[in-house]
Design a protein around this motif. Structure first.
Motif, mmCIF file in Angstrom:
data_model
loop_
_atom_site.group_PDB
_atom_site.id
_atom_site.type_symbol
_atom_site.label_atom_id
_atom_site.label_comp_id
_atom_site.label_asym_id
_atom_site.label_seq_id
_atom_site.Cartn_x
_atom_site.Cartn_y
_atom_site.Cartn_z
ATOM 1 N N ALA A 62 0.847 -1.200 0.000
ATOM 2 C CA ALA A 62 0.000 0.000 0.000
ATOM 3 C C ALA A 62 0.880 1.247 0.000
ATOM 4 O O ALA A 62 0.626 2.201 -0.759
ATOM 5 N N ALA A 63 1.945 1.231 0.817
ATOM 6 C CA ALA A 63 2.850 2.382 0.879
ATOM 7 C C ALA A 63 3.487 2.614 -0.480
ATOM 8 O O ALA A 63 3.696 3.767 -0.889
ATOM 9 N N SER A 64 3.774 1.523 -1.177
ATOM 10 C CA SER A 64 4.370 1.649 -2.502
ATOM 11 C C SER A 64 3.444 2.404 -3.450
ATOM 12 O O SER A 64 3.879 3.271 -4.210
ATOM 13 N N LEU A 65 2.141 2.089 -3.366
ATOM 14 C CA LEU A 65 1.192 2.768 -4.251
ATOM 15 C C LEU A 65 1.080 4.254 -3.895
ATOM 16 O O LEU A 65 0.997 5.107 -4.779
ATOM 17 N N ILE A 66 1.108 4.568 -2.575
ATOM 18 C CA ILE A 66 1.079 5.978 -2.178
ATOM 19 C C ILE A 66 2.326 6.694 -2.708
ATOM 20 O O ILE A 66 2.260 7.806 -3.218
ATOM 21 N N ALA A 67 3.474 5.994 -2.585
ATOM 22 C CA ALA A 67 4.730 6.612 -3.032
ATOM 23 C C ALA A 67 4.689 6.881 -4.527
ATOM 24 O O ALA A 67 5.219 7.890 -4.996
ATOM 25 N N MET A 68 4.039 5.988 -5.281
ATOM 26 C CA MET A 68 3.906 6.221 -6.722
ATOM 27 C C MET A 68 3.138 7.510 -6.980
ATOM 28 O O MET A 68 3.494 8.298 -7.853
ATOM 29 N N GLY A 69 2.087 7.726 -6.188
ATOM 30 C CA GLY A 69 1.327 8.962 -6.330
ATOM 31 C C GLY A 69 2.200 10.166 -6.035
ATOM 32 O O GLY A 69 2.213 11.141 -6.781
ATOM 33 N N PHE A 70 2.972 10.084 -4.940
ATOM 34 C CA PHE A 70 3.807 11.223 -4.556
ATOM 35 C C PHE A 70 4.952 11.441 -5.540
ATOM 36 O O PHE A 70 5.487 12.547 -5.631
ATOM 37 N N ALA A 71 5.356 10.364 -6.248
ATOM 38 C CA ALA A 71 6.458 10.510 -7.204
ATOM 39 C C ALA A 71 6.094 11.525 -8.279
ATOM 40 O O ALA A 71 6.957 12.176 -8.852
ATOM 41 N N ALA A 72 4.780 11.675 -8.542
ATOM 42 C CA ALA A 72 4.352 12.627 -9.564
ATOM 43 C C ALA A 72 4.746 14.046 -9.202
ATOM 44 O O ALA A 72 4.991 14.874 -10.071
ATOM 45 N N PHE A 73 4.823 14.351 -7.896
ATOM 46 C CA PHE A 73 5.209 15.706 -7.489
ATOM 47 C C PHE A 73 6.650 16.014 -7.895
ATOM 48 O O PHE A 73 7.044 17.172 -7.944
ATOM 49 N N GLY A 74 7.433 14.958 -8.147
ATOM 50 C CA GLY A 74 8.821 15.159 -8.576
ATOM 51 C C GLY A 74 8.914 15.943 -9.865
ATOM 52 O O GLY A 74 9.933 16.555 -10.165
ATOM 53 N N GLY A 75 7.818 15.920 -10.641
ATOM 54 C CA GLY A 75 7.807 16.653 -11.901
ATOM 55 C C GLY A 75 7.681 18.151 -11.729
ATOM 56 O O GLY A 75 7.925 18.907 -12.664
ATOM 57 N N LEU A 76 7.285 18.607 -10.531
ATOM 58 C CA LEU A 76 7.220 20.050 -10.279
ATOM 59 C C LEU A 76 8.604 20.626 -10.518
ATOM 60 O O LEU A 76 9.569 20.213 -9.893
ATOM 61 N N SER A 77 8.687 21.552 -11.434
ATOM 62 C CA SER A 77 10.019 21.957 -11.895
ATOM 63 C C SER A 77 10.595 23.109 -11.085
ATOM 64 O O SER A 77 10.532 24.252 -11.500
#
Lengths: 240, 195, 193
Positions: free
Chosen positions: C177-192
């Motif tokens: 479950a934590a892995s799936l949450i982390a995948m969601g948060f990984a999208a914030f990495g695109g904030l430039s």
């Protein structure tokens, strides 16, 4: 004598497989997830932790009669912090590339729960030799699981094996496995697999011993053994 | 009577704790003596391998310089032929390690060379943005392609040249961009002023 | 001012302490069974991180001035351990209601690597540093931790009712479950930025 050797080696072997810090006790999860982006990183992190664990276990066990109960936690933390700083300094001097990769997590060995847990539950109660053995056992178990996780993540995520390129993986590598999300996923699934495989093996060994025992036991031998057992228990009782 | 014995106990606690603290700090001081790294000598040696012109002893005053949010200028040297070598660090990266440090050589208005000095990047992920090929894209730019003043993001304004991120290594690409932009800013705002 | 906003967004979303930097995983997995305990833990972490950031930042100035940076780890961890004891005593004395809410979690925070992590990061990673930024970074990182642990606790409460394979019960399914949450948060990495 044989019993003594067995007693000394027992913490060593149980720390590696049975009480594996990562997959069984679920301790020290932060470095397990953070530095296992490649097998080599996992190996170095495991070895650094093992060194700190063995040294701090030895010192804490030496000082166990001097350290007052009330301030034991600060004392343990002091000892552990000293050794982890030493590891950090040595790594910076001799392995700068690895030092750059570990970064923050080399300092954070201090707050690795494995160290405090072993100090509290083992080395503060046992003499030096078993404590060192326990440190080596738990440390090697930790190193093994970190390296294993690193290898799996590296293989799936970057298509390499200890840094060597695996040709057929290059086209199907999935970068997600070396990202944080993949770390959680691999850890969860490996925990299941570990418990499945090791659990099965342990069960087999147990069954085998059990069957073996009954096969060799004829009534005469059994009586003899019971007598010995009683004697041993009596002598142990006398020690107390 | 009872009060005195309590005091005795706490005195003992304090003494033992301070003894252990003393021993450990002495031990650390000893180890530190043996493992001290002369960062500047190591840095000068590496620069010698990268750039042929020898360095002068000119030092720059960085106190008034405002870094970009995730970047820092670690060191700045002047070479004898007038080029400026800047060690620029960015903490924008994937790993938990010590960020990305780049050596940026600027002469006149051109970026001559960019070399990865040290990094803690994940192999196969962040390292993609640190290859010579990727860094060479920045070497094609000149100082006028960067925003010096203004917005803290340091992004190039429209109409100026921009280097695209390496697909799949967004954070590290951003890190490289930050480090290079910050180096250029330091060059324009400080090195040029002194010259 | 914009730098402060960047700092906060970065600490909460882009480089979330738990989901992207892997700090404080132990309480993240251990104290996330129920939402209200998770919230209590989160509040305690925000509080301790904020205070610890300020004190360790000030102490580091002393250490650097004395030229003994190599004692950083040992000093920081001792200060944090003492601080948590002090906080416990103070909270117990002045706000019993807060103590009953936080009390159980305070000692646990000593071995939470997130606190030592933010203290070290404040002095090594922040480019423009002063004591205010250190404090803001500490609090924002704590908020990031709280958000992550609350999301996980919410999922775990729902998971109690789900039919999970026997072997996956407990930690493994939580990690997935934590892995799936982390995948969601990984999208914030695109904030430039």
């Amino acid at each position: 004598m044989r019993q003594k050797v067995k007693d000394t080696l027992e913490p060593l072997t149980s720390g590696i497989i049975k009480d594996n810090a990562t997959f069984r006790l679920v301790l020290g999860t932060c470095p397990t997830l953070a530095v296992t982006t490649s097998g080599l990183n996992g190996l170095y992190m495991g070895l650094a932790t093992t060194f700190v664990l063995v040294c701090s276990n030895a010192i804490i066990s030496l000082l166990r009669k001097i350290i007052p109960r009330k301030v034991r936690i600060p004392c343990y933390i002091l000892v552990i912090a000293t050794f982890s700083t030493i590891v950090e300094m040595v790594m910076r001097k001799f392995l700068p590339a690895i030092y750059d990769v570990m970064g923050l997590f080399l300092s954070l060995i201090v707050v690795n729960c494995i160290l405090l847990a072993r100090a509290e539950s083992f080395s503060s109660l046992n003499p030096v030799l078993p404590s060192v053995m326990d440190g080596i056992g738990i440390g090697l178990g930790f190193t093994m699981s970190l390296t294993l996780m690193g290898l799996v993540r590296e293989f799936l995520g970057a298509g390499t094996f200890f840094g060597l390129v695996v040709p057929f993986m290059q086209n199907i590598k999935m970068t997600v496995f070396i990202l944080p999300a993949g770390g959680f996923m691999v850890f969860g699934i490996m925990m299941v697999l570990y418990n499945l495989v090791v659990g099965e093996i342990e069960k087999k060994i147990h069954d085998y011993k059990h069957r073996h025992y009954h096969a060799i036991t004829n009534p005469l031998l059994k009586a003899q053994e019971d007598e010995e057992q009683a004697k041993r228990e009596a002598s142990m009782g006398g020690d107390k | 009577m009872k009060k005195i014995s309590v005091n005795k106990d706490s005195v003992k606690l304090v003494i033992i704790l301070s003894c252990i603290a003393l021993v450990s700090s002495l031990l650390l001081a000893c180890v530190n003596l043996f493992t001290q790294v002369d960062e500047e000598a190591k840095l000068r040696e590496t620069i010698g391998e990268v750039y042929s012109s020898p360095l002068t002893d000119t030092t720059y005053d960085m106190s008034g310089f405002e870094n970009l949010p995730k970047a820092e200028i670690l060191n700045m040297f002047k070479a004898e032929d007038g080029a400026v070598v800047i060690l620029s660090k960015s903490t924008n990266c994937y790993s938990a390690g010590n960020g990305i440090s780049l050596l940026v050589v600027i002469k006149g208005d051109d970026i001559l060379d960019i070399v990865s000095y040290s990094h803690g990047e994940t192999p196969g992920l962040g390292t993609n943005a640190l290859t010579d090929d990727y860094l060479a894209r920045y070497e094609a730019l000149s100082v006028s392609d960067f925003t010096i003043e203004g917005g803290v993001t340091g992004a190039s304004p429209s109409g100026k040249k921009e280097v695209a991120n390496y697909t799949g290594a967004t954070k590290s690409s951003n890190g490289v961009r930050d480090a290079v932009t910050n180096a250029v800013r330091a060059y324009v705002l400080i090195a040029k002023e002194v010259a | 001012m914009p730098y402060v906003i960047l700092l906060v967004i970065n600490a909460i979303f882009v480089n979330n302490f738990v989901l992207s930097r892997f700090l404080g995983i132990c309480p993240f997995l251990g104290v996330s069974r129920k939402t209200d305990t998770a919230l209590g833990m989160g509040m305690a972490v925000i509080f301790v991180m904020g205070v610890a950031s300020v004190i360790t930042y000030a102490l580091d100035l002393v250490l650097v001035a004395a030229g003994i940076e190599y004692l950083r780890t040992i000093v920081f961890i001792l200060v944090i351990a003492c601080l948590i004891q002090l906080v416990e005593i103070f909270v117990k004395k002045f706000s019993p209601s807060l103590y009953s809410a936080l009390g159980v979690y305070l000692p646990l925070i000593t071995t939470n690597c997130a606190v030592l992590g933010v203290a070290i990061m404040n002095v090594t990673e922040l480019a423009t540093t002063n004591i205010l930024y250190a404090f803001i970074n500490g609090v924002a990182s704590g908020v990031g931790f709280t958000i992550a642990i609350l999301i996980l606790a919410g999922i775990r409460e729902k998971m109690e009712l789900a039919d999970i394979p026997e072997r996956f019960k407990g930690f493994p399914i939580t990690l997935v479950a934590a892995s799936l949450i982390a995948m969601g948060f990984a999208a914030f990495g695109g904030l430039s930025f």
